[in-house]
Design an enzyme around this catalytic site. Structure first.
Site, PDB file in Angstrom:
ATOM      1  N   LYS A 127       0.874  -1.194  -0.067  1.00 16.75           N
ATOM      2  CA  LYS A 127       0.050   0.004   0.041  1.00 16.75           C
ATOM      3  C   LYS A 127       0.877   1.272   0.053  1.00 16.75           C
ATOM      4  O   LYS A 127       1.675   1.382   0.642  1.00 16.75           O
ATOM      5  CB  LYS A 127      -0.685  -0.237   1.110  1.00 16.75           C
ATOM      6  CG  LYS A 127      -2.222   0.652   1.164  1.00 16.75           C
ATOM      7  CD  LYS A 127      -2.971   0.259   2.545  1.00 16.75           C
ATOM      8  CE  LYS A 127      -4.432   1.074   2.572  1.00 16.75           C
ATOM      9  NZ  LYS A 127      -4.984   0.896   3.749  1.00 16.75           N
TER      10      LYS A 127
HETATM   11  C1  E4P Z   1      -8.444   1.877   4.075  1.00 16.64           C
HETATM   12  O1  E4P Z   1      -7.459   1.153   3.424  1.00 16.64           O
HETATM   13  C2  E4P Z   1      -8.131   2.607   5.270  1.00 16.64           C
HETATM   14  O2  E4P Z   1      -7.460   1.657   6.043  1.00 16.64           O
HETATM   15  C3  E4P Z   1      -9.578   2.917   5.653  1.00 16.64           C
HETATM   16  O3  E4P Z   1     -10.605   2.441   5.194  1.00 16.64           O
HETATM   17  C4  E4P Z   1      -9.294   4.307   6.580  1.00 16.64           C
HETATM   18  O4  E4P Z   1     -10.786   4.537   7.248  1.00 16.64           O
HETATM   19  P1  E4P Z   1     -11.021   5.688   8.079  1.00 16.64           P
HETATM   20  O5  E4P Z   1     -11.163   6.873   7.527  1.00 16.64           O
HETATM   21  O6  E4P Z   1     -11.925   5.113   8.850  1.00 16.64           O
HETATM   22  O7  E4P Z   1      -9.736   5.735   9.181  1.00 16.64           O
END
Ligand code: E4P
Length: 217
Positions: free
Chosen positions: A83
């Site tokens: 990522k």
């Molecule tokens: C996705 O890969 C992220 O880790 C995640 O969906 C972020 O979500 P949040 O905005 O609730 O922290």
């Protein structure tokens, strides 16, 4: 539509994997911090719990550092997806990794043009954050619809991984638009199965069945 769980909690992941409904896992540095566990150890453990892609996020902000971290993370399992953030350095790292057959998830996407760049960089997934988009007064779902249109226009095979999902309605809307994946906190996955009329219906069936005095087995 694929369902990923957005957590670094291995107990939750194990329970959801056992349902057969889980297609992958996403994590981020905040979720790792919340787990209180060692990053390398927890990613290795998660990679063993699921067959599908497990997103592990790099911390470096420069391409070279991202590629070095990616090399370490890729050693943790065959299903690791790297990522990277949606920055120019992240896109460069994405292009290098994807050219070498590595699955990359480009995260922190907040515009359709950013998503276009991620696809051009060969990303396996792009992660538009709908909840955080909604939080600041934008329409997260119109972003998903725009990305769907653009990817279909040019037949990009980058999968739209709807992230920052806060409730089942986000999942419903994303599915209607044709997003490929939704990553959700465990509670949202469980909430998808809930309906008060299902509970009420079961209570009624149980009460009537008890009156028959019968048993199936
Ligand atoms: C996705 O890969 C992220 O880790 C995640 O969906 C972020 O979500 P949040 O905005 O609730 O922290």
């Amino acid at each position: 539509m694929k369902f990923f769980v957005d957590t670094a909690d291995t107990t939750e992941i194990e329970a959801l994997a056992a349902t057969g409904l889980l297609d992958g896992v996403t994590t981020n540095p905040s979720l790792i911090a919340k787990s209180g566990k060692n990053f390398i150890q927890v990613i290795a453990a998660i990679a063993k719990l699921v067959d599908g892609p497990v997103s592990a996020e790099v911390i470096a902000s420069d391409t070279r550092g991202m590629l070095l971290e990616a090399e370490r993370l890729l050693g943790l399992g065959d299903n690791i997806t790297i990522k990277v953030p949606l920055t120019m350095d992240g896109l460069r790292a994405c292009k290098t990794l994807s050219d070498n057959g590595v699955m990359v998830n480009v995260t922190l996407c907040f515009s359709a043009t950013q998503a276009l760049l991620a696809a051009k960089a060969g990303a396996a997934f792009v992660s538009p954050f709908v909840g955080r988009h909604d939080d600041v007064g934008f329409d997260g779902m119109s972003l998903i619809a725009d990305i769907r249109t653009i990817y279909d226009n040019y037949a990009f095979d980058t999968e739209i991984l709807v992230a920052s999902v806060r409730h089942p309605v986000h999942v419903l809307q994303a599915a209607k638009i044709g997003a490929d994946v939704a990553t959700m906190p465990p509670a949202v996955i469980r909430a998808l199965a809930n309906h008060p009329l299902t509970d009420r219906g079961l209570d009624g069936f149980d009460a009537d069945w008890a009156k028959t005095g019968q048993s199936i087995l």
